[in-house]
Design a protein around this motif. Structure first.
Motif, PDB file in Angstrom:
ATOM      1  N   ALA A 139      34.608  57.556  48.351  1.00 57.83           N
ATOM      2  CA  ALA A 139      36.263  57.416  48.946  1.00 57.83           C
ATOM      3  C   ALA A 139      36.959  57.031  47.830  1.00 57.83           C
ATOM      4  CB  ALA A 139      35.756  55.491  49.610  1.00 57.83           C
ATOM      5  N   CYS A 140      36.927  56.769  46.381  1.00 55.91           N
ATOM      6  CA  CYS A 140      38.696  56.634  46.146  1.00 55.91           C
ATOM      7  C   CYS A 140      39.146  57.733  45.516  1.00 55.91           C
ATOM      8  CB  CYS A 140      38.112  55.860  43.890  1.00 55.91           C
ATOM      9  SG  CYS A 140      37.792  53.825  44.443  1.00 55.91           S
ATOM     10  N   ALA A 141      38.093  58.541  45.449  1.00 51.01           N
ATOM     11  CA  ALA A 141      38.256  60.156  44.751  1.00 51.01           C
ATOM     12  C   ALA A 141      38.662  61.217  46.657  1.00 51.01           C
ATOM     13  CB  ALA A 141      37.024  61.254  45.241  1.00 51.01           C
ATOM     14  N   ARG A 142      38.644  60.507  47.870  1.00 49.65           N
ATOM     15  CA  ARG A 142      38.615  61.588  48.610  1.00 49.65           C
ATOM     16  C   ARG A 142      40.828  61.371  48.761  1.00 49.65           C
ATOM     17  NH1 ARG A 142      33.664  60.581  50.291  1.00 49.65           N
ATOM     18  NH2 ARG A 142      34.263  58.808  51.790  1.00 49.65           N
ATOM     19  N   TYR A 143      40.850  59.612  48.678  1.00 42.95           N
ATOM     20  CA  TYR A 143      42.266  59.010  48.907  1.00 42.95           C
ATOM     21  C   TYR A 143      43.012  59.777  47.873  1.00 42.95           C
ATOM     22  CZ  TYR A 143      45.960  55.799  48.412  1.00 42.95           C
ATOM     23  OH  TYR A 143      47.087  54.629  48.787  1.00 42.95           O
ATOM     24  N   LEU A 144      42.407  59.777  46.467  1.00 42.24           N
ATOM     25  CA  LEU A 144      43.800  60.038  45.430  1.00 42.24           C
ATOM     26  C   LEU A 144      43.913  61.864  45.786  1.00 42.24           C
ATOM     27  CD1 LEU A 144      42.310  58.322  42.265  1.00 42.24           C
ATOM     28  CD2 LEU A 144      43.995  57.927  43.400  1.00 42.24           C
ATOM     29  N   ILE A 145      43.240  62.297  46.442  1.00 47.06           N
ATOM     30  CA  ILE A 145      43.541  63.799  46.115  1.00 47.06           C
ATOM     31  C   ILE A 145      43.920  64.425  47.920  1.00 47.06           C
ATOM     32  CG2 ILE A 145      40.810  64.440  44.851  1.00 47.06           C
ATOM     33  CD1 ILE A 145      39.455  65.316  47.705  1.00 47.06           C
ATOM     34  N   ALA A 146      43.814  63.168  48.648  1.00 50.84           N
ATOM     35  CA  ALA A 146      44.766  63.274  50.155  1.00 50.84           C
ATOM     36  C   ALA A 146      45.729  64.017  49.763  1.00 50.84           C
ATOM     37  CB  ALA A 146      44.168  61.931  51.111  1.00 50.84           C
ATOM     38  N   GLY A 147      46.731  63.325  49.121  1.00 52.09           N
ATOM     39  CA  GLY A 147      48.339  64.047  48.843  1.00 52.09           C
ATOM     40  C   GLY A 147      47.860  65.827  47.835  1.00 52.09           C
ATOM     41  N   LEU A 148      47.245  65.690  47.225  1.00 52.63           N
ATOM     42  CA  LEU A 148      47.203  67.086  46.702  1.00 52.63           C
ATOM     43  C   LEU A 148      46.890  68.332  46.852  1.00 52.63           C
ATOM     44  CD1 LEU A 148      44.196  66.459  43.494  1.00 52.63           C
ATOM     45  CD2 LEU A 148      46.493  65.837  44.049  1.00 52.63           C
ATOM     46  N   ASP A 149      46.367  68.467  48.261  1.00 54.45           N
ATOM     47  CA  ASP A 149      46.753  69.349  48.840  1.00 54.45           C
ATOM     48  C   ASP A 149      48.812  69.307  49.608  1.00 54.45           C
ATOM     49  OD1 ASP A 149      47.029  67.203  51.142  1.00 54.45           O
ATOM     50  OD2 ASP A 149      45.808  68.413  52.951  1.00 54.45           O
ATOM     51  N   ARG A 150      48.690  68.936  49.644  1.00 57.77           N
ATOM     52  CA  ARG A 150      50.167  68.867  49.691  1.00 57.77           C
ATOM     53  C   ARG A 150      51.700  68.384  48.480  1.00 57.77           C
ATOM     54  NH1 ARG A 150      51.038  64.646  54.973  1.00 57.77           N
ATOM     55  NH2 ARG A 150      49.490  63.203  53.582  1.00 57.77           N
TER      56      ARG A 150
ATOM     57  N   GLY B 162      44.817  47.503  41.125  1.00 58.13           N
ATOM     58  CA  GLY B 162      44.753  48.379  42.524  1.00 58.13           C
ATOM     59  C   GLY B 162      43.442  48.118  43.620  1.00 58.13           C
ATOM     60  N   PHE B 163      43.389  46.993  43.977  1.00 56.10           N
ATOM     61  CA  PHE B 163      42.839  46.126  45.215  1.00 56.10           C
ATOM     62  C   PHE B 163      43.516  46.690  45.825  1.00 56.10           C
ATOM     63  CE2 PHE B 163      39.844  43.835  47.376  1.00 56.10           C
ATOM     64  CZ  PHE B 163      39.111  43.863  46.697  1.00 56.10           C
ATOM     65  N   PRO B 164      44.562  46.868  46.646  1.00 53.92           N
ATOM     66  CA  PRO B 164      45.433  47.735  47.827  1.00 53.92           C
ATOM     67  C   PRO B 164      45.370  48.862  47.863  1.00 53.92           C
ATOM     68  CG  PRO B 164      46.803  45.727  46.432  1.00 53.92           C
ATOM     69  CD  PRO B 164      45.892  46.528  45.356  1.00 53.92           C
ATOM     70  N   ALA B 165      44.634  49.909  46.654  1.00 56.35           N
ATOM     71  CA  ALA B 165      44.794  51.321  46.984  1.00 56.35           C
ATOM     72  C   ALA B 165      43.158  51.380  47.527  1.00 56.35           C
ATOM     73  CB  ALA B 165      44.597  52.137  45.270  1.00 56.35           C
ATOM     74  N   LEU B 166      42.354  50.339  46.389  1.00 54.22           N
ATOM     75  CA  LEU B 166      41.019  50.388  46.695  1.00 54.22           C
ATOM     76  C   LEU B 166      40.798  49.993  49.145  1.00 54.22           C
ATOM     77  CD1 LEU B 166      38.038  51.423  45.711  1.00 54.22           C
ATOM     78  CD2 LEU B 166      38.548  47.946  46.082  1.00 54.22           C
ATOM     79  N   LEU B 167      41.578  49.419  48.694  1.00 52.74           N
ATOM     80  CA  LEU B 167      41.589  49.500  50.709  1.00 52.74           C
ATOM     81  C   LEU B 167      42.130  50.253  51.515  1.00 52.74           C
ATOM     82  CD1 LEU B 167      41.960  45.151  50.858  1.00 52.74           C
ATOM     83  CD2 LEU B 167      40.386  46.694  50.390  1.00 52.74           C
ATOM     84  N   ARG B 168      42.991  50.647  51.016  1.00 46.23           N
ATOM     85  CA  ARG B 168      43.451  51.758  51.531  1.00 46.23           C
ATOM     86  C   ARG B 168      42.734  52.998  51.513  1.00 46.23           C
ATOM     87  NH1 ARG B 168      48.344  49.733  48.771  1.00 46.23           N
ATOM     88  NH2 ARG B 168      48.703  51.377  47.614  1.00 46.23           N
ATOM     89  N   ALA B 169      42.041  53.238  50.519  1.00 39.54           N
ATOM     90  CA  ALA B 169      41.359  54.365  50.472  1.00 39.54           C
ATOM     91  C   ALA B 169      40.003  54.100  51.455  1.00 39.54           C
ATOM     92  CB  ALA B 169      40.080  54.418  48.724  1.00 39.54           C
ATOM     93  N   HIS B 170      39.387  53.369  51.492  1.00 37.46           N
ATOM     94  CA  HIS B 170      38.394  52.764  53.171  1.00 37.46           C
ATOM     95  C   HIS B 170      39.130  52.316  53.840  1.00 37.46           C
ATOM     96  CE1 HIS B 170      35.871  51.781  48.830  1.00 37.46           C
ATOM     97  NE2 HIS B 170      34.733  52.051  50.086  1.00 37.46           N
ATOM     98  N   ALA B 171      40.149  52.963  54.352  1.00 36.25           N
ATOM     99  CA  ALA B 171      40.940  52.436  55.471  1.00 36.25           C
ATOM    100  C   ALA B 171      40.418  53.773  56.403  1.00 36.25           C
ATOM    101  CB  ALA B 171      42.200  52.022  55.987  1.00 36.25           C
ATOM    102  N   ARG B 172      40.225  53.484  57.734  1.00 34.27           N
ATOM    103  CA  ARG B 172      40.246  54.296  58.770  1.00 34.27           C
ATOM    104  C   ARG B 172      40.618  54.369  60.333  1.00 34.27           C
ATOM    105  NH1 ARG B 172      38.768  55.759  54.831  1.00 34.27           N
ATOM    106  NH2 ARG B 172      37.054  57.877  54.040  1.00 34.27           N
ATOM    107  N   PRO B 173      40.679  55.147  61.017  1.00 34.47           N
ATOM    108  CA  PRO B 173      41.960  54.740  62.453  1.00 34.47           C
ATOM    109  C   PRO B 173      40.546  53.514  62.855  1.00 34.47           C
ATOM    110  CG  PRO B 173      41.463  57.199  62.040  1.00 34.47           C
ATOM    111  CD  PRO B 173      41.196  56.910  61.042  1.00 34.47           C
ATOM    112  N   GLY B 174      41.197  52.462  63.318  1.00 36.79           N
ATOM    113  CA  GLY B 174      40.625  51.425  64.245  1.00 36.79           C
ATOM    114  C   GLY B 174      39.608  50.602  63.015  1.00 36.79           C
ATOM    115  N   THR B 175      39.537  51.184  61.495  1.00 39.04           N
ATOM    116  CA  THR B 175      38.874  49.977  60.411  1.00 39.04           C
ATOM    117  C   THR B 175      39.586  49.835  59.570  1.00 39.04           C
ATOM    118  OG1 THR B 175      36.884  51.721  61.207  1.00 39.04           O
ATOM    119  CG2 THR B 175      36.891  50.381  59.570  1.00 39.04           C
ATOM    120  N   PRO B 176      39.884  48.873  59.266  1.00 39.78           N
ATOM    121  CA  PRO B 176      41.090  47.981  58.207  1.00 39.78           C
ATOM    122  C   PRO B 176      39.808  48.439  56.770  1.00 39.78           C
ATOM    123  CG  PRO B 176      40.166  46.537  59.156  1.00 39.78           C
ATOM    124  CD  PRO B 176      39.385  47.232  60.086  1.00 39.78           C
TER     125      PRO B 176
END
Length: 472
Positions: free
Chosen positions: A305-316, A272-286
């Protein structure tokens, strides 16, 4: 004990963090695993190595030369020393060589003061200040000590530990980064890797070609490489001892979080660590930078950050493929680090399973988008849950058994007297998408969006390097 034996006796670990970092670095330079294993011969060898490196840098004379990095870095540790004094540019090699060797040589016993080392209590070999000890007071602005008194009384091993300090730090050419812990195994292994890398950089006189990471990332890199359970927290010390003004910043991470990060970056949790990193990534910031900063500054933001990442696709109307692994990491953080009550966690996860069952039964992206529309609005979520609760109780063909949400679960999510109700609502969302993933929720009208999200979730270069065990 003879004077020579006293001067070359094993270094003692004291409560001074920088002395401890230097002591472990000194041990590596002496070819032994820990400071208490430093024999007189090993300590003597370590001192000779450091003197040789200091002399090599001193003879460069100009920090702007291609091999001037170690000389430049030394100014943040030992300003105005014989190693980097501005007057060296006007002196010949023999004069500079003699000055550096004399500076790093243990004083003759007849010159030792009648004083004990302020750190370990053994016989001091002299008084030392800012030129030799980072963050020590300078004799230039002391007004309550005898004439000629230069500062701290130190024995030769403790003084040598301060000379070894740069070898144990992440060198930037400016403020240096020291990682410190009371976990002795962690210190020994982490400092061993750091010293070996710095020896190469010092020999070349060049900065690290991999670049300088955000300061907090240094800690995560060390935790990733540590194989044993952490028994203490870690402190990140960013400091400079240069003449423009001493600076010191300290950031702390408690043991539970340090151990969680160590385990999360290693198998089997590493999935799950790659997803944890993706959850914290922002434009210009790894993502690794965002995760490291949250770890030191506000650990509860990791779950957010995990919650925001997981729900990012829910609106779609879709659930990400990496949902299950990241959700498990998130809930392990909640119980192991944030020490949330297990009963409350179980209740929220149970509510999440019920909501997920309702959404899955609708089998459409629209149902998922409808739930997502309530996530950022407390009142709207209350209304949605109440309405679905009534529907579930009144509909004999309801896809769920019992109420959608119980009275206790509703209280945990919305009661003003529940201190972390807002956090519980985030966990409800994580639980819902986790359960939908388990149910293989794949509405036909969300296929194209799912493919687009997969393309968006590619790792950044810095995050790939971290996952591959590379030091950035």
């Amino acid at each position: 004990m003879t004077d020579r034996e006293a001067a070359l006796s094993p270094v003692r670990l004291t409560a001074h963090p920088l002395q401890r970092v230097g002591a472990y670095a000194l041990a590596v330079l002496g070819g032994v695993p820990t400071p208490d294993r430093l024999t007189p011969e090993a300590l003597d060898q370590a001192v000779k190595t450091m003197t040789k490196d200091a002399l090599h840098a001193a003879l460069v004379r100009n920090t702007k030369r291609d091999n001037g990095f170690w000389l430049k870095a030394s100014m943040s540790f030992f300003p105005n020393s014989k190693m980097n004094h501005l007057s060296n540019a006007k002196k010949d090699d023999a004069t500079v060589t003699e000055a550096v060797q004399t500076w790093r040589k243990c004083p003759a016993p007849e010159s030792w003061p009648d004083a004990a080392c302020v750190l370990c209590g053994r016989r001091a070999v002299g008084f030392y200040g800012k030129v030799d000890v980072p963050l020590a007071e300078s004799d230039l602005y002391r007004n309550s000590t005898p004439r000629g008194h230069a500062g701290m009384a130190l024995c030769h091993p403790c003084l040598s530990a301060f000379y070894a300090l740069p070898y144990g730090c992440r060198l930037t050419g400016g403020p240096s980064i020291a990682l410190y812990s009371w976990d002795e195994k962690f210190m020994a292994r982490t400092l061993s890797r750091r010293v070996e890398r710095n020896k190469m950089l010092i020999a070349l006189g060049k900065p690290d070609s991999s670049g300088i990471p955000a300061r907090e990332v240094v800690a995560l890199q060390a935790l990733r490489g540590h194989e044993d359970r952490m028994t203490a927290g870690v402190e990140l010390m960013v400091f400079s001892n240069n003449n423009r003004g001493q600076t010191l910043e300290i950031q702390s991470m408690e043991q539970p979080l340090a151990e969680w990060l160590r385990r999360s970056a290693r198998p089997p949790r590493r999935r799950g660590f790659p997803a944890l990193l993706r959850a914290h990534a922002r434009p210009g910031t790894p993502g690794i930078v965002g995760l490291a900063r949250n770890a030191f500054r506000s650990p509860d933001r990791i779950a957010g950050a995990c919650a925001r990442y997981l729900i990012a696709g829910l609106d779609r109307g879709v659930v990400r493929d990496d949902t299950a692994d990241l959700a498990e990491l998130c809930f392990s953080l909640v119980t192991e680090v944030l020490t949330m009550n297990q009963h409350e966690t179980d209740e929220i996860r149970a509510a999440g399973r019920q909501v997920a069952a309702w959404v899955a039964a609708e089998n459409s992206a629209g149902a998922l988008r409808q739930f997502n529309a309530t996530v950022r609005d407390k009142s709207r979520m209350q209304h949605w849950l109440r309405r679905r609760n009534l529907d579930a109780l009144l509909d004999p063909k309801s896809p769920i058994e019992g109420p959608l949400i119980t009275e206790e679960q509703f209280r945990l999510l919305f009661d003003p007297e529940v201190e972390h109700a807002w956090f519980h609502r985030q966990l409800l969302t994580v639980s819902v998408v986790q359960r939908l993933h388990e149910l293989d929720f794949r509405p036909a009208d969300g296929a194209e969006v799912a493919a687009a999200l997969k393309d968006e979730d590619l790792e950044r270069a810095e995050d790939k390097a971290f996952l591959n065990g590379e030091e950035s």
